[in-house]
Design a protein around this motif. Structure first.
Motif, PDB file in Angstrom:
ATOM      1  N   LEU A   1       0.841  -1.193   0.000  1.00 45.73           N
ATOM      2  CA  LEU A   1       0.000   0.000   0.000  1.00 45.73           C
ATOM      3  C   LEU A   1       0.876   1.243   0.000  1.00 45.73           C
ATOM      4  N   LEU A   2       0.614   2.141  -0.961  1.00 46.74           N
ATOM      5  CA  LEU A   2       1.253   3.448  -0.996  1.00 46.74           C
ATOM      6  C   LEU A   2       0.156   4.470  -0.719  1.00 46.74           C
ATOM      7  N   LEU A   3       0.229   5.112   0.467  1.00 43.97           N
ATOM      8  CA  LEU A   3      -0.867   5.946   0.949  1.00 43.97           C
ATOM      9  C   LEU A   3      -0.433   7.415   0.989  1.00 43.97           C
TER      10      LEU A   3
ATOM     11  N   GLU B   1       0.697  14.509   8.438  1.00 39.70           N
ATOM     12  CA  GLU B   1       0.800  13.275   9.203  1.00 39.70           C
ATOM     13  C   GLU B   1      -0.485  12.994   9.980  1.00 39.70           C
ATOM     14  N   LYS B   2      -1.143  14.034  10.458  1.00 33.06           N
ATOM     15  CA  LYS B   2      -2.366  13.857  11.244  1.00 33.06           C
ATOM     16  C   LYS B   2      -3.532  13.338  10.396  1.00 33.06           C
ATOM     17  N   ASP B   3      -3.399  13.404   9.068  1.00 38.72           N
ATOM     18  CA  ASP B   3      -4.478  12.960   8.180  1.00 38.72           C
ATOM     19  C   ASP B   3      -4.458  11.457   7.914  1.00 38.72           C
ATOM     20  N   ILE B   4      -3.391  10.776   8.264  1.00 44.85           N
ATOM     21  CA  ILE B   4      -3.273   9.347   7.966  1.00 44.85           C
ATOM     22  C   ILE B   4      -4.291   8.573   8.793  1.00 44.85           C
TER      23      ILE B   4
ATOM     24  N   GLU C   1       3.716   2.187   2.812  1.00 40.95           N
ATOM     25  CA  GLU C   1       4.565   3.371   2.739  1.00 40.95           C
ATOM     26  C   GLU C   1       3.652   4.595   2.711  1.00 40.95           C
ATOM     27  N   TYR C   2       4.082   5.654   3.404  1.00 41.33           N
ATOM     28  CA  TYR C   2       3.296   6.877   3.491  1.00 41.33           C
ATOM     29  C   TYR C   2       4.003   8.003   2.738  1.00 41.33           C
TER      30      TYR C   2
ATOM     31  N   GLY D   1       9.433   9.927   6.333  1.00 38.65           N
ATOM     32  CA  GLY D   1       8.956   9.214   5.158  1.00 38.65           C
ATOM     33  C   GLY D   1       9.077  10.005   3.877  1.00 38.65           C
ATOM     34  N   GLN D   2       8.410   9.491   2.840  1.00 40.23           N
ATOM     35  CA  GLN D   2       8.470  10.138   1.529  1.00 40.23           C
ATOM     36  C   GLN D   2       7.670  11.442   1.525  1.00 40.23           C
ATOM     37  N   LYS D   3       8.083  12.359   0.663  1.00 44.50           N
ATOM     38  CA  LYS D   3       7.443  13.663   0.566  1.00 44.50           C
ATOM     39  C   LYS D   3       7.082  13.950  -0.890  1.00 44.50           C
ATOM     40  N   GLY D   4       6.039  14.750  -1.064  1.00 45.26           N
ATOM     41  CA  GLY D   4       5.669  15.167  -2.409  1.00 45.26           C
ATOM     42  C   GLY D   4       4.337  14.601  -2.850  1.00 45.26           C
ATOM     43  N   ARG D   5       4.152  14.558  -4.143  1.00 48.44           N
ATOM     44  CA  ARG D   5       2.918  14.038  -4.754  1.00 48.44           C
ATOM     45  C   ARG D   5       3.281  12.898  -5.691  1.00 48.44           C
ATOM     46  N   VAL D   6       2.261  12.196  -6.137  1.00 45.78           N
ATOM     47  CA  VAL D   6       2.507  11.033  -6.976  1.00 45.78           C
ATOM     48  C   VAL D   6       3.230  11.446  -8.254  1.00 45.78           C
TER      49      VAL D   6
END
Length: 556
Positions: free
Chosen positions: A460-462, A467-470, A489-490, A501-506
């Motif tokens: 899962l790539l979410l 962070e509070k939105d997860i 992975e978030y 963790g990872q940052k940015g957009r798809v």
């Protein structure tokens, strides 16, 4: 009944904007100021003549309908009813181009493709011109008797119901068939039903003639002595609809045997004794139709709990009445219906389980007669768990947020095109979700780990803003720690200081690292989220070499 969006229709982040795999979404237009959905509600109720007929209703022929196919004079037909949609042109979020596709003709199919769940009767009530004229069909022979059928909007009315009687040659099982119809052949793939009784119960058995998921596939409603059962079988719907012969208690017990495709109902009789027949068939009884051709059916539910997931999302637990049971197949959604500002509002939501971490009771195994887990009813079907994000500026979710324990909501049966069939023999499952697009993935994760033995890896790539939105992060992390087949992975677009963790957009490089196709593997990718995310992600996945049969995008 209106679908009220969060800010526009559909909302900018709504799954209704997502197109099926391989297709582009509908064009959206920026509405002029003063042309929102609520503006249309006020305009429609202003008392103006929106049909040009001064309140008269007329019968409309096909020839007459064709005359009204212009931008300034636009009529369309939906399920046999004709509406003048000219005044609605400037209020339609899809723009006049979409409406003009149905100008001067039957727009039912186009309407169903986009949002058949919207109650157009309420939305366009003030624009009703009248009913399409009924056209006689050719006379056909049936059982050596000639009958005349009529057709309304392309739908042939059902044959008059025949009473269902017990088969005299099978007193123990009392198989029921409408009189005058030949029994199905052994090769017939249509589901069939049977019934039997004891002194205290009447039992109805549906043989679907195919395997059904452990999560179940049937929705049952028993009210006032009328039984309605609908089983979703792929893109088909099988229905039983009966007025029972005698009075029964208001409860129903449901058992499913997934491996043999059987659904069995047990209903307590109010008075002990033998019934001569199970009941009288009602509309669409024993029918087998495409699901999209079946009208939505709602039942009353009670809010029994609301559990906070994060700062703006909660899990609403809805309980069905004692005469109802609903087994929502994985990947399907339901519609909630409530009143907002004197209008009925409908929105789709995908059920989740009560928890991502299953609590499995320890059941002793009888070595002489071991139980097949797939033959057991895994859910009682009496509760629905819906993960709902509340939008402060929305019209629907703030209303839901004000509900108190014990308040009521109307809930539809399951809907949606998702099928488990493509997951057969899949070895690697990839889930790409943004925000509340996580909800259909939750049960997919559980399904892949518990029921689909071929799947060796589920990832899962979410994507979220902060962070509070997860949602369900602790459960996702715990599940990944428990089961090495699952990884999560978030990705945050607005990370705080210290986010590891990872940052940015798809984007392409992110998916290139996440998606892989090991030698000899069979892969499948599911995508869900706001329309912009879904459309971009699907395109990027295709660029990675995944074909249409390997990708599913969820839509509302």
């Amino acid at each position: 009944m209106l679908n009220v969006p969060t800010q526009s229709f559909p909302a900018a982040g709504s799954q209704q904007r997502v197109a099926p795999a391989g297709q582009s979404g509908r064009n959206k237009v920026a509405l002029k100021p003063g042309h929102s959905l609520m503006d249309w509600i006020r305009f429609a109720k202003s008392g103006r003549d929106h049909t040009g007929l001064r309140g008269r209703l007329i019968e409309v022929t096909e020839e007459e309908l064709k005359k009204h196919g212009r931008r300034d004079d636009c009529w369309t037909c939906i399920r046999g009813m004709v509406y003048n949609v000219t005044p609605y042109m400037d209020y339609h979020p899809g723009g006049e181009e979409e409406l003009m596709k149905a100008a001067g003709k039957d727009g039912t199919e186009l309407f169903d493709q986009v949002h058949r769940w919207v109650n157009y009767e309420s939305m366009l009530k003030e624009c009703l011109v009248g009913r399409m004229a009924i056209k006689p069909l050719a006379v056909k022979a049936l059982s050596q008797k000639k009958v005349v059928s009529s057709k309304l909007n392309g739908l042939t009315p059902p044959l008059p119901p025949a009473p269902l009687m017990a088969s005299p040659t099978s007193p123990s099982s009392m198989m029921l068939r409408p009189t005058g119809f030949a029994p199905p052949s052994e090769k017939d793939s249509r589901p069939r039903f049977d019934w039997f009784q004891t002194d205290s119960t009447v039992n109805i058995v549906v043989y679907t003639k195919r395997k059904i998921p452990r999560s179940g596939c049937a929705t049952i409603d028993l009210q006032g002595g009328v039984l309605r059962l609908e089983a979703l079988l792929g893109n088909m719907s099988y229905m039983l609809h009966l007025r029972l012969t005698e009075e029964v208690e208001g409860s129903v017990e449901v058992q499913t045997a997934g491996s043999v495709g059987k659904v069995q109902l047990s209903i307590p009789k109010q008075a002990k004794g033998k019934w001569a027949s199970v009941g009288q068939p009602l509309e669409f009884h024993n029918s087998f139709l495409r699901q999209k051709d079946r009208a939505l059916h709602y039942r009353d539910c009670v809010l029994v709990s609301k559990t906070e997931v994060n700062h703006n999302t909660s899990v609403f637990r809805l309980q069905l009445g004692c005469g109802s049971a609903m087994h929502v197949p994985v990947g399907k959604h339901v519609y909630l219906k409530t009143q907002v500002q004197d209008a009925e509002v409908v929105k789709p939501y995908t059920p989740v389980e009560q928890s991502l971490i299953p609590v499995v009771p320890v059941v002793p195994v009888d070595p002489v007669d071991p139980v097949d887990p797939a033959s057991q009813d895994q859910t009682h079907g009496s509760d629905l768990f819906l993960m709902i994000k509340v939008y402060p500026d929305g019209l629907f979710t703030p209303q839901l947020d004000t509900l108190h324990i014990g308040d009521h909501l109307m809930v539809s049966g399951p809907e949606g095109p998702f099928s488990l069939r493509p997951l057969r023999d899949v070895t690697h499952l990839y889930l790409l979700a943004a925000g509340t697009g996580f909800t259909p993935m939750a049960r997919l994760i559980q399904l892949s780990l518990q029921d689909l033995g071929s799947i060796k890896s589920t990832k899962l790539l979410l994507f979220n803003r902060q962070e509070k939105d997860i949602t369900w992060r602790s459960q996702l992390d715990e599940l990944a720690a428990r089961d090495q087949r699952f990884q999560v992975e978030y990705v945050l677009s607005e990370p705080g200081d210290g986010w590891p963790g990872q940052k940015g957009r798809v984007e392409q490089s992110m998916l290139r690292d996440f998606l892989s196709r090991p030698q000899g593997s069979r892969v499948y990718v599911c995508v869900c989220g706001p329309s912009a995310f879904t459309e971009l992600t699907e395109e990027l996945v295709r660029q990675q070499g995944f074909n249409q049969e390997e990708v599913h995008t969820f839509q509302g």
